[in-house]
Design an enzyme around this catalytic site. Structure first.
Site, PDB file in Angstrom:
ATOM      1  N   THR B  16     -60.332 -16.157  -6.262  1.00 10.13           N
ATOM      2  CA  THR B  16     -61.000 -16.706  -5.083  1.00 10.13           C
ATOM      3  C   THR B  16     -62.476 -16.975  -5.322  1.00 10.13           C
ATOM      4  O   THR B  16     -62.970 -18.077  -5.078  1.00 10.13           O
ATOM      5  CB  THR B  16     -60.881 -15.693  -3.920  1.00 10.13           C
ATOM      6  OG1 THR B  16     -59.531 -15.248  -3.871  1.00 10.13           O
ATOM      7  CG2 THR B  16     -61.241 -16.323  -2.600  1.00 10.13           C
ATOM      8  N   VAL B  17     -63.197 -15.946  -5.789  1.00  8.42           N
ATOM      9  CA  VAL B  17     -64.645 -16.098  -5.963  1.00  8.42           C
ATOM     10  C   VAL B  17     -64.957 -17.153  -7.022  1.00  8.42           C
ATOM     11  O   VAL B  17     -65.798 -18.032  -6.816  1.00  8.42           O
ATOM     12  CB  VAL B  17     -65.297 -14.746  -6.333  1.00  8.42           C
ATOM     13  CG1 VAL B  17     -66.747 -14.937  -6.735  1.00  8.42           C
ATOM     14  CG2 VAL B  17     -65.194 -13.776  -5.157  1.00  8.42           C
ATOM     15  N   LYS B 108     -68.512  -4.810  -9.492  1.00 12.24           N
ATOM     16  CA  LYS B 108     -69.231  -3.557  -9.226  1.00 12.24           C
ATOM     17  C   LYS B 108     -68.573  -2.354  -9.874  1.00 12.24           C
ATOM     18  O   LYS B 108     -69.247  -1.412 -10.283  1.00 12.24           O
ATOM     19  CB  LYS B 108     -69.388  -3.318  -7.735  1.00 12.24           C
ATOM     20  CG  LYS B 108     -68.071  -3.320  -6.968  1.00 12.24           C
ATOM     21  CD  LYS B 108     -68.289  -3.473  -5.490  1.00 12.24           C
ATOM     22  CE  LYS B 108     -66.976  -3.720  -4.767  1.00 12.24           C
ATOM     23  NZ  LYS B 108     -66.462  -5.098  -4.970  1.00 12.24           N
ATOM     24  N   VAL B 135     -73.324  -6.349  -5.340  1.00 12.82           N
ATOM     25  CA  VAL B 135     -73.745  -5.552  -4.179  1.00 12.82           C
ATOM     26  C   VAL B 135     -74.045  -6.464  -3.001  1.00 12.82           C
ATOM     27  O   VAL B 135     -74.809  -7.418  -3.127  1.00 12.82           O
ATOM     28  CB  VAL B 135     -75.015  -4.723  -4.490  1.00 12.82           C
ATOM     29  CG1 VAL B 135     -75.405  -3.864  -3.293  1.00 12.82           C
ATOM     30  CG2 VAL B 135     -74.817  -3.855  -5.718  1.00 12.82           C
ATOM     31  N   GLY B 137     -72.559  -8.779  -1.367  1.00  7.74           N
ATOM     32  CA  GLY B 137     -72.115 -10.184  -1.322  1.00  7.74           C
ATOM     33  C   GLY B 137     -73.230 -11.202  -1.382  1.00  7.74           C
ATOM     34  O   GLY B 137     -73.951 -11.294  -2.381  1.00  7.74           O
ATOM     35  N   GLU B 193     -58.740  -3.897   0.613  1.00  5.97           N
ATOM     36  CA  GLU B 193     -58.351  -4.011  -0.792  1.00  5.97           C
ATOM     37  C   GLU B 193     -56.963  -3.415  -1.024  1.00  5.97           C
ATOM     38  O   GLU B 193     -56.525  -2.537  -0.278  1.00  5.97           O
ATOM     39  CB  GLU B 193     -59.374  -3.286  -1.681  1.00  5.97           C
ATOM     40  CG  GLU B 193     -60.739  -3.951  -1.645  1.00  5.97           C
ATOM     41  CD  GLU B 193     -61.513  -3.804  -2.956  1.00  5.97           C
ATOM     42  OE1 GLU B 193     -60.891  -3.930  -4.027  1.00  5.97           O
ATOM     43  OE2 GLU B 193     -62.722  -3.578  -2.895  1.00  5.97           O
ATOM     44  N   ASP B 204     -65.913   2.097  -2.517  1.00  7.61           N
ATOM     45  CA  ASP B 204     -66.536   0.790  -2.756  1.00  7.61           C
ATOM     46  C   ASP B 204     -68.033   0.844  -2.426  1.00  7.61           C
ATOM     47  O   ASP B 204     -68.872   0.392  -3.207  1.00  7.61           O
ATOM     48  CB  ASP B 204     -65.823  -0.265  -1.893  1.00  7.61           C
ATOM     49  CG  ASP B 204     -66.553  -1.591  -1.885  1.00  7.61           C
ATOM     50  OD1 ASP B 204     -66.422  -2.337  -2.862  1.00  7.61           O
ATOM     51  OD2 ASP B 204     -67.261  -1.880  -0.894  1.00  7.61           O
ATOM     52  N   LYS B 208     -71.536   0.585  -4.913  1.00 10.02           N
ATOM     53  CA  LYS B 208     -72.678  -0.290  -4.652  1.00 10.02           C
ATOM     54  C   LYS B 208     -73.978   0.498  -4.553  1.00 10.02           C
ATOM     55  O   LYS B 208     -75.015   0.063  -5.055  1.00 10.02           O
ATOM     56  CB  LYS B 208     -72.419  -1.099  -3.383  1.00 10.02           C
ATOM     57  CG  LYS B 208     -71.298  -2.122  -3.571  1.00 10.02           C
ATOM     58  CD  LYS B 208     -70.824  -2.652  -2.228  1.00 10.02           C
ATOM     59  CE  LYS B 208     -69.707  -3.679  -2.384  1.00 10.02           C
ATOM     60  NZ  LYS B 208     -69.066  -3.966  -1.073  1.00 10.02           N
ATOM     61  N   GLY B 306     -66.284 -12.254   0.704  1.00 11.28           N
ATOM     62  CA  GLY B 306     -65.762 -13.579   1.011  1.00 11.28           C
ATOM     63  C   GLY B 306     -66.100 -14.554  -0.102  1.00 11.28           C
ATOM     64  O   GLY B 306     -67.084 -14.395  -0.823  1.00 11.28           O
TER      65      GLY B 306
END
Lengths: 434, 434
Positions: B16-17, B108, B135, B137, B193, B204, B208, B306
């Protein structure tokens, strides 16, 4: 890594901010050497009065009254222009760039009025010009905008860019105090610039939004092409009535790109919903909300002024200046767009809050309603609030969506009515949608 | 300016990213050329399945299943590691650095567990490693922290670093819904997730905060050295009772440097006063508050995850990678501090909110009070709230200042009492003072 090079910095001006920079740079030499591999030396400062006592101790051998002793010194790499003003500052900035210096500036006024000239000179001379401290004090908003969010186009940037106005509005609301009372206190605390109109009438915020507009859209918008209103007309009652709408009154500077491509730059008091984080930024803090087409919305909050916050931004620029001297490409070649098209008032729409004083007698509302109807303005909510003094009442109303142009004409018509005894005061209901 | 050079980018992973990065980079080539003087070319992507249909169209000639076809290609300058995970990602990251590539990563997990190794390799190989997207987004927090605020030391960094938890808490509060109800919905929407514990139990966010701690303090803190509690135990009642204190419950990740120099890293549900802007950051948004010794406090808010927000951060890194390739010094030589001293639980103090279930009978409060007194915990406020079911009640209390150590022992004692029928649930009353 360590390049072993020492970069020498000269200061034009040694006022509050410059002293903060000097002080903190002394404390940060080591970390900058570690992180960037370049060392800095505080070489020289140009001051008006050499013998003046300063909070920061500077050996007399490093002081001069002649700015050209810094500008023409080939051993100086970076010039920090922290003298303020536009005339002399412009002359010296251009001279420093021509002499091949990297220039760091906190001077929003000179950038706003001569930015095009300064940036053109910097490009021509292969120099670089850094100006993080010119907008929103300690918030690294310029770096965020053009580096951290480089992937984005910005349809809307808005925020609180004048800490003095935000301080006054915050205290009015918290203490149920009038504008005049708090203004006096702000003056006493030294929060208001010598030329009060810069703060109070919105011009300082206008300078800053002009700089953000340049970074976002690549063009210089003069303050004469903006809609600029300050906080002078705000009454305590507006702050209180705003709560009925779950809103708070803030002085908002904004640059919006309309769907048709026209730009609209403005500074005005606005009602922000309490659910907007910007509405919860109080006292001397600044906030900038950026709507990027890729990242969505980001908001950045911090102190907008003060010795240390501004020094933090200047030091960040000095560190970028070092990177530039160590080989980084200059980062200012934003394409200068052709003259942008500024939106006309008839193109800009929104909801409005109006407040004005009327004779409290029969038929007044009908007269007002017909004036608004003539401009096709539809009233959403109207509240007649009794004065304690006799014979007058406040009308407070909000409108459905209409245009800036229609509101302007309606206000002119309203103020010419014999039954309306105060100039209508307009607060925009801020639309943070894009 | 225009260096005329073309820099080629290879992708490890095309999820996706990565697809977001590919899509937006195509749209942003021109602006990056203008601003940085370097052109980019989307050269190659390593994927598991070449024939898979993707939202972004990539010619088959640019796809490979062999990551070393990218790593060993001398014409490729920048490698984007967007595959996630730790094993293979570590191997390929190190291999890419050794091959002289500049590496950009959003991973991360691999940074948190192997950061020291990766950064050491990058330094040794004269390469560079960029990780803005790891970190918060789309918030360019890494750039803000180490460039925009380079003049600062950070005594406290805290914020909302997990969008999924913030989404769940926001909806629980808004809809008066239980944790279980909203969790189900978040799963359905794909917000959680695959390994749910990463989000829900705070790991998570811990990854970060470890990265931010590294940037602020130059040392790697393993999650085993942190106090990590997730949102699993939060009840709707806690959200409601928080309002009595003018607070909101948020999952807060923090790295604090105590006055004695010890570090305390934590992730836990906390009560934030509604006057704190961070308390007003809702839904999937992240917020990071940085307390710098020069700038004061700054807060940065934006989407924490996202496709597009993360792509925005990756593209900012690619632009920094370009600058590096064009001559900018590497920016990662933060001094690696010696092993830091982590604070013991007895050194960390604060106010606490405790909630647990008891038998509703005489003498219970006396028993509880004596357990707390034994740990020198002074009760500020105690509220016994009736259950609708029979025979049990909730005890909700807040304490005066005490230590994490004392609270831990008190909770152990409380839960061993026969009259206490639920494990005490602790919510820290967050102290944003430094």
């Amino acid at each position: 890594m360590d390049s072993g090079k020492i970069f020498r910095i000269g200061f034009l001006g040694m006022g509050t901010v410059a002293q903060g920079v000097w002080k903190h740079l002394q404390a940060n030499r080591e970390i900058m050497r570690q992180r960037l591999g370049g060392e800095i030396e505080l070489a020289k400062a140009c001051v008006r009065d050499i013998s003046k006592r300063r909070a920061v101790e500077i050996p007399e051998s490093k002081l001069t009254q002649d700015p050209y002793e810094i500008i023409n010194d080939p051993s100086i790499d970076i010039v920090c222009e922290l003298m303020g003003g536009t005339g002399k500052a412009l002359e010296l900035t251009l001279a420093a760039l021509r002499a091949g210096k990297v220039v760091v500036s906190a001077n929003k006024a000179v950038i706003c009025s001569h930015g095009a000239e300064i940036f053109a000179e910097a490009r021509k001379c292969g120099g670089a010009y850094f100006f993080e401290a010119s907008v929103a004090g300690g918030i690294p908003i310029i770096k965020v905008l053009r580096e951290g969010l480089i992937a984005n186009r910005f349809s809307l940037i808005y925020g609180i860019l004048n800490g003095t106005c935000n301080y006054i509005l915050t205290r009015m609301e918290r203490e149920n105090a009038t504008y005049e009372t708090i203004l006096k206190d702000a003056r006493r605390l030294g929060y208001v610039e010598a030329d009060e109109s810069l703060d109070i009438d919105g011009w300082d915020a206008a300078h800053k939004i002009a700089i953000l507009a340049y970074l976002a859209h690549g063009c210089w918008i003069g303050t004469d092409k903006m809609l600029v209103t300050g906080i002078r007309g705000i009454r305590l009652e507006d702050m209180i009535w705003a709560r009925d709408f779950n809103c708070r009154v803030k002085l908002i500077a904004a640059i919006r790109k309309l769907e048709n491509g026209a730009l609209f730059a403005s500074v005005y008091p606005a009602l922000l919903p309490l659910t907007d984080v910007v509405a919860n930024v109080n006292e001397v803090y600044n906030a900038v909300s950026l709507n990027g087409d890729v990242v969505g919305r980001t908001v950045h909050i911090g102190r907008g002024a003060g010795q240390d916050a501004t020094a933090s931004a200047v030091i960040a620029d000095i560190s970028d200046a070092l990177k530039y001297l160590l080989g980084a490409p200059a980062q200012m070649s934003v394409a200068d767009l052709a003259e942008p098209r500024m939106a006309t008032l008839d193109e800009v729409d929104g909801d409005f809050y109006l407040r004005f004083e009327v004779e409290d007698k029969a038929g007044v509302l009908a007269t007002i309603a017909s004036v608004l109807a003539k401009e096709d303005i539809s009233i959403k909510l109207l509240h007649q609030r009794k004065h304690d003094s006799s014979g007058k009442a406040w009308i407070v109303m909000t409108t459905h969506k209409t245009t800036e142009g229609a509101i302007k004409k309606a206000c002119q018509s309203l103020s010419s009515l014999p039954v309306v005894s105060s100039e209508p005061f307009v607060i925009r209901i801020f639309d943070s949608q894009v």
